[in-house]
Every structure is written in structure tokens, then in C-alpha cells.
Write a protein that holds these residues in place. Structure first.
Motif, PDB file in Angstrom:
ATOM      1  N   SER A  59      -9.086   7.048  18.267  1.00  0.00           N
ATOM      2  CA  SER A  59      -9.224   6.839  16.739  1.00  0.00           C
ATOM      3  C   SER A  59     -10.790   5.948  16.677  1.00  0.00           C
ATOM      4  N   VAL A  60     -10.781   5.253  17.728  1.00  0.00           N
ATOM      5  CA  VAL A  60     -12.143   4.285  17.712  1.00  0.00           C
ATOM      6  C   VAL A  60     -13.023   4.523  18.761  1.00  0.00           C
ATOM      7  N   PHE A 101     -17.233  10.793  19.441  1.00  0.00           N
ATOM      8  CA  PHE A 101     -16.589  12.228  19.726  1.00  0.00           C
ATOM      9  C   PHE A 101     -16.866  12.935  21.059  1.00  0.00           C
ATOM     10  N   SER A 102     -18.061  12.316  21.594  1.00  0.00           N
ATOM     11  CA  SER A 102     -18.533  12.525  22.827  1.00  0.00           C
ATOM     12  C   SER A 102     -17.494  11.887  23.867  1.00  0.00           C
ATOM     13  N   GLU A 103     -17.044  10.613  23.569  1.00  0.00           N
ATOM     14  CA  GLU A 103     -16.286   9.966  24.551  1.00  0.00           C
ATOM     15  C   GLU A 103     -14.977  10.533  24.373  1.00  0.00           C
ATOM     16  N   ILE A 104     -14.267  10.991  23.379  1.00  0.00           N
ATOM     17  CA  ILE A 104     -13.031  11.638  22.973  1.00  0.00           C
ATOM     18  C   ILE A 104     -13.065  13.075  24.188  1.00  0.00           C
ATOM     19  N   ASN A 126     -15.555   5.015  12.279  1.00  0.00           N
ATOM     20  CA  ASN A 126     -14.739   6.295  12.059  1.00  0.00           C
ATOM     21  C   ASN A 126     -13.782   5.998  11.094  1.00  0.00           C
ATOM     22  N   TYR A 127     -13.161   4.935  10.897  1.00  0.00           N
ATOM     23  CA  TYR A 127     -12.152   4.964   9.673  1.00  0.00           C
ATOM     24  C   TYR A 127     -12.846   4.873   8.370  1.00  0.00           C
ATOM     25  N   GLU A 128     -13.928   4.308   8.290  1.00  0.00           N
ATOM     26  CA  GLU A 128     -14.569   4.279   6.827  1.00  0.00           C
ATOM     27  C   GLU A 128     -15.194   5.419   6.719  1.00  0.00           C
ATOM     28  N   ILE A 129     -15.783   6.194   7.505  1.00  0.00           N
ATOM     29  CA  ILE A 129     -16.387   7.723   7.367  1.00  0.00           C
ATOM     30  C   ILE A 129     -15.101   8.587   7.006  1.00  0.00           C
ATOM     31  N   ASP A 167     -12.825  12.776  15.793  1.00  0.00           N
ATOM     32  CA  ASP A 167     -13.298  11.439  15.959  1.00  0.00           C
ATOM     33  C   ASP A 167     -13.090  11.128  14.201  1.00  0.00           C
ATOM     34  N   LYS A 168     -12.871  11.956  13.387  1.00  0.00           N
ATOM     35  CA  LYS A 168     -12.572  11.836  11.884  1.00  0.00           C
ATOM     36  C   LYS A 168     -10.980  12.049  11.613  1.00  0.00           C
ATOM     37  N   ALA A 169     -10.505  12.922  12.246  1.00  0.00           N
ATOM     38  CA  ALA A 169      -9.132  13.232  12.136  1.00  0.00           C
ATOM     39  C   ALA A 169      -8.141  12.199  12.623  1.00  0.00           C
ATOM     40  N   LEU A 170      -8.476  11.670  13.619  1.00  0.00           N
ATOM     41  CA  LEU A 170      -7.654  10.691  14.429  1.00  0.00           C
ATOM     42  C   LEU A 170      -7.273   9.337  13.662  1.00  0.00           C
ATOM     43  N   PRO A 171      -8.405   8.632  12.915  1.00  0.00           N
ATOM     44  CA  PRO A 171      -8.202   7.855  12.304  1.00  0.00           C
ATOM     45  C   PRO A 171      -7.372   7.987  10.976  1.00  0.00           C
TER      46      PRO A 171
END
Length: 276
Positions: free
Chosen positions: A34-35, A38-41, A56-59, A241-245
Motif C-alpha cells: 500500500s506504500v 505501482f511499478s514496485e508492486i 497513495n493514501y491521500e490520492i 497502488d490506489k486499491a490497497l490503501p
């Protein structure tokens, strides 16, 4: 003998540690990814992030109006579980205290309803909900949860109430108590353990449920947290990267709720299922 006991205890400890690791592993992946970018995930989901991407959390919170979704989840969960307790506990009490063939038939229907697959009633459910103006509103979803949650609620209360001394109710009746006063003033306070168990189990179900809300709620401003997470997944792109937060934020309240009340749950399930 002591050595054998020691070896068995060590083996049990190792087994429990492995089981704990297996159960906690998904939380590690969710939290760590979650932190990440997207490329790292995509490159290495198990690796630690090179830098914490707290944006990621803010967005994600801004894109799905998270606090609105949180409000919807809270209203639906509290309304649904509260109704299950208020309706299921007196129903189970009457089924226990009025032993008759009719009571036995009703209890059998409750138990039978627990094994009916939800998928088999989805289509007629939506049709009936549409005709009853229950679609696309929180109250309609809460009413439907009341119906689906009653069998399991009554089942747990039914077993537990069998262990409540009937002499207390007889004494209250001699003092002039009616059924309403007797249940709420004398019986219900004795059901604390099983009530907490029902609240925990039904809250876990309602809070995490995706299928039923997806059938009833269409407007984005009425959706719950599980439905809001689904917005980040499409035919051509999955925004992990947006869904996991949002997933982390959605899990956190229910985990804290469960941990605060878990000591009551095992006792309540055992007493509710075994008594009588």
C-alpha cells in the motif's frame, strides 16, 4: 514423561507459530504494497518499499470519497446488526419458552434457511427489492440484511437461552411483569456474552460483504468500502497502488473492533451451540 511433554509443547508452539505466520502473511503484503509505487508492486510484491509512498493514501481517499464510504459502511453495519439483535433475541426467547410443535417448526425453518445458498435467491431478491422500492437506498439494504441475518442470530440465541434459569422469569411474572418488561429487564442482560458474539460475527459479515450491496446499491455516494475498492479494477488496468490503501483503511476499523471484543466470542459460541 516430562521430556515428552516438553517436546509436544514445543511442536505445538512451532505449529501455532507457522499457522500465525500463514494467517498474517496477507496483512504483510497488503500493508507493504500500500506504500509502494505501482511499478514496485508489479516488480516485487514481497519486497520492502524503496521509499514510503504515503501519497497513495491521500490520492485514494480523495478519489473514492473514502470518508463518505466509511459513513455508509458504519450506518449499514450498525443498522443491520442492531436490528438482528433486537429482533432475533426476543424471537429466540419465545421459541425456547413456548415449547410447541409450532415453535419447533419455526426453529427448523430458521436452521434450514442457514444452508440455502445466497446465489440461489439473488435474482428473485432483486426483483422483490425493486417492487418494494428497496433498491439504491441504505434502509432497503438494512432491511434485507435483517432477513438474511435472522436465522444465524436466532440459532445462537436459542441455544444460549436454554441455559438461562427459568425460575428468574417465574419470579418476575409473579411480581406482575409483562413479557416485554421481563425480557428487556431480566432476560436480555443475562445474554451479554452471546449478544457480543452475535454482534462480532454479524459485523464481520456485513462490513466485508460485497455481493449483496453490489446488487442493491448503485449510486456511488451510497456505496460501502468494499464497493469503493472495486472502482480501481477495470478491464484493462488494475490500480493496485490506489486499491490497497483503501483496503488497509477498510480493514483497520473491523480488526480493532474484533480485537477489543474477541474474548467474549469463543465463550459465546460454545455456550450458544452446546447448551440444551
Amino acid at each position: 514423561m516430562k521430556n515428552k511433554m516438553g517436546i509436544s509443547q514445543i511442536a505445538l508452539l512451532v505449529l501455532l507459530t507457522l499457522l500465525a505466520f500463514v494467517f498474517l502473511l496477507p496483512f504483510y503484503f497488503i500493508t507493504i504494497n500500500s506504500v509502494k509505487t505501482f511499478s514496485e508492486i508489479m516488480k516485487s510484491p514481497a519486497a520492502l518499499p524503496s521509499s514510503l509512498q504515503l501519497k497513495n493514501y491521500e490520492i485514494a481517499i480523495r478519489q473514492v470519497s473514502f470518508f463518505r464510504m466509511l459513513f455508509n459502511s458504519l450506518v449499514i453495519t450498525i443498522g443491520s446488526v442492531g436490528g438482528m439483535v433486537l429482533l432475533g433475541s426476543p424471537a429466540a426467547w419465545k421459541l425456547v419458552r413456548v415449547p410447541s410443535k409450532i415453535s419447533a417448526v419455526f426453529f427448523t425453518i430458521y436452521v434450514a434457511a442457514m444452508v440455502i445458498p445466497f446465489q440461489s435467491v439473488m435474482v428473485p431478491l432483486v426483483k422483490v427489492a425493486s417492487e418494494g422500492n428497496l433498491l439504491d437506498n441504505r434502509l432497503g439494504l438494512i432491511l434485507i440484511y435483517w432477513g438474511f441475518g435472522q436465522p444465524f442470530t436466532v440459532f445462537l440465541y436459542h441455544g444460549f437461552i436454554k441455559g438461562v434459569p427459568y425460575e428468574l422469569e417465574e419470579s418476575a411474572r409473579l411480581d406482575g411483569c409483562n413479557d416485554f418488561t421481563m425480557f428487556h429487564a431480566i432476560v436480555f442482560p443475562l445474554l451479554k456474552t452471546i449478544t457480543v458474539t452475535v454482534i462480532i460475527l454479524q459485523t464481520l459479515w456485513v462490513w466485508n460483504d460485497f455481493l449483496l450491496p453490489s446488487l442493491i446499491l448503485y449510486a456511488k455516494d451510497l456505496q460501502t468500502i468494499p464497493l469503493s475498492i472495486n472502482r480501481f479494477f477495470g478491464q484493462y488496468k488494475n490500480q493496485w497502488d490506489k486499491a490497497l490503501p483503501i483496503l488497509v483503511l477498510g480493514i483497520l476499523p473491523i480488526v480493532l473492533f474484533f480485537l477489543s471484543l474477541q474474548r467474549f466470542m469463543i465463550k459465546g459460541i460454545a455456550e450458544g451451540a452446546v447448551k440444551g
